[in-house]
Motif scaffolding. Structure first.
Motif, PDB file in Angstrom:
ATOM      1  N   PRO A 116      41.114  73.762  35.933  1.00  0.00           N
ATOM      2  CA  PRO A 116      40.678  72.429  36.015  1.00  0.00           C
ATOM      3  C   PRO A 116      41.429  71.302  36.640  1.00  0.00           C
ATOM      4  O   PRO A 116      42.573  71.380  36.838  1.00  0.00           O
TER       5      PRO A 116
ATOM      6  N   THR B 120      41.061  67.176  38.321  1.00  0.00           N
ATOM      7  CA  THR B 120      40.613  65.907  38.389  1.00  0.00           C
ATOM      8  C   THR B 120      40.515  65.046  39.849  1.00  0.00           C
ATOM      9  O   THR B 120      41.644  65.276  40.312  1.00  0.00           O
TER      10      THR B 120
ATOM     11  N   SER C  61      31.240  69.277  38.791  1.00  0.00           N
ATOM     12  CA  SER C  61      31.000  69.364  37.517  1.00  0.00           C
ATOM     13  C   SER C  61      29.709  69.976  37.323  1.00  0.00           C
ATOM     14  O   SER C  61      29.387  70.587  36.133  1.00  0.00           O
TER      15      SER C  61
ATOM     16  N   SER D 209      35.769  65.034  37.031  1.00  0.00           N
ATOM     17  CA  SER D 209      36.145  66.343  36.711  1.00  0.00           C
ATOM     18  C   SER D 209      35.537  67.316  37.453  1.00  0.00           C
ATOM     19  O   SER D 209      34.503  67.314  38.122  1.00  0.00           O
ATOM     20  N   CYS D 210      36.352  68.505  37.646  1.00  0.00           N
ATOM     21  CA  CYS D 210      36.018  69.670  38.867  1.00  0.00           C
ATOM     22  C   CYS D 210      36.832  70.949  38.409  1.00  0.00           C
ATOM     23  O   CYS D 210      37.545  70.818  37.533  1.00  0.00           O
TER      24      CYS D 210
END
Length: 378
Positions: free
Chosen positions: A52, A54, A239, A282-283
């Motif tokens: 995860p 950002t 996302s 987020s990604c």
């Protein structure tokens, strides 16, 4: 006499019941389960580890005033890209302009006093050589000259300070970037260092920050030394699940490990020509696994999960043997197997629902229930 044959009758009845029970059990034995099998093969499996992340701007600055006053001008459109040096805000300059002009006047006066003091010192020094003036007068003239020089230096410093304050009343873009929503409006009073005016951040290139644990640090250090250009090692998933079209490369690895979490931050730089990546979003970062390559791969539908452990059934003649396996990442509809089976094993891919370890099987597609029964079951 009539009870003479009762034991014989009971014996015959018991024998008949036992014989019928054995016949019934023989008739109700489960038939072999029809299954389909597939040989385990090694194939070229390319897979990625997911982290995860950002999105962060490489340059991001909070704009704050360095002088006090009231906002008298806002010269940009919120949300637009502003070039470096563009005037963004203006604070009431009248007080700072007046202070600057006064400082310049004081400097001019000090310079004039210095010129006069220099002439007096030169004149009295010449008269002293002719014994036409007392030594004390010469010393006083020289002291006055040094005082005038100090006053000129102080006045010059005051001019620079006033000039700086005047320039601080005009707030410009420190670099080319996108500016956000203004936190102040015309007429608002601002305080030096505390009042947030706005935030400006760069967009292209942009970066993604994520954290890795201590066991992965060496892996990313090697990738940093190896990755001289952008390739398929780092891919981004947005996302909404869409894949980002541009690959990235390592920009920086943080200086040390966080002693509370045992993790280290890594930053990946991505080109952002279409401004698809926005600061703060987020990604998921996909990092090419170094173990990718020739691996055992099986259909994921052949895997049975029980209490957090994974198993497959291997066909051995007409018997299904359950094997515990260690699985790796999924590759589309397949999964990488890291241990528990070997190349060439015949794994069962269909008919798993009724299988038990050691159960009898027969090769062939499992029979489908008649449509009427399926509808009735629904």
């Amino acid at each position: 006499m009539k009870y003479k044959y009762i034991p014989l009758i009971l014996f015959i009845s018991s024998a008949t019941w036992v014989s019928c029970s054995k016949s019934q059990k023989k008739n109700t034995a489960l038939p072999p389960t029809p299954v389909n099998v597939q040989a385990v093969e090694k194939t070229d499996a390319t897979y990625y580890d997911q982290f995860p992340g950002t999105v962060v701007a490489l340059n991001s600055v909070e704009l704050r005033s360095q002088v006090t006053g009231f906002i008298t001008g806002i010269y940009f459109k919120e949300g637009e890209v502003v070039p470096k040096g563009k005037v963004l805000y203006e604070i009431d300059r009248r007080l700072y302009e007046a202070t600057y002009q006064q400082a310049k006047a004081n400097l001019a006066s000090s310079q004039a006093s210095l010129v006069r003091a220099q002439k007096d010192a030169d004149r009295y020094t010449q008269l002293l050589k002719q014994d036409a003036v007392a030594r004390q007068i010469v010393d006083n003239a020289i002291a006055t000259l040094e005082t005038s020089r100090s006053q000129v230096a102080a006045s010059a410093a005051a001019v620079k300070s006033a000039q700086a304050n005047l320039s601080y009343a005009i707030i410009k873009a420190p670099f080319t970037g996108r500016i956000g929503i203004s936190q102040v409006r015309l007429g608002a009073q601002v305080t030096p260092g505390s009042t947030l005016l706005n935030t400006i951040s760069s967009e292209n290139p942009i970066a993604v920050d994520f954290v890795v644990d201590e066991s992965n640090i060496d892996r990313f250090v090697k990738l940093q030394n190896k990755a001289l250009k952008q390739d398929s090692t780092f891919k981004l998933q947005l996302s909404d699940g869409q894949a980002y079209n541009h690959p990235g490369k390592i920009a920086v690895i943080d200086r040390g490990v966080n002693n509370q979490t045992g993790t280290m931050r890594v930053r990946i730089r991505f080109p952002n020509p279409q401004n698809e990546l926005v600061d703060g979003m987020s990604c998921v970062l996909n990092v090419l696994n170094t173990a990718s390559g020739n691996q055992l791969v099986i259909p994921y539908k052949a895997v049975v999960e029980q209490m957090g452990e994974f198993f497959v059934f291997v066909a051995q003649d007409t018997i299904a043997k359950q094997h515990k396996i260690k699985i790796g990442p999924k590759v589309k509809s397949n999964v990488v197997v890291l241990g528990g089976i070997k190349e060439g094993d015949q794994i069962i891919t269909e008919g798993l629902q009724k299988l038990r370890d050691g159960g009898h099987i027969t090769l062939g597609a499992p029979k489908q229930a008649p449509q009427s029964q399926q509808q009735a079951g629904k």
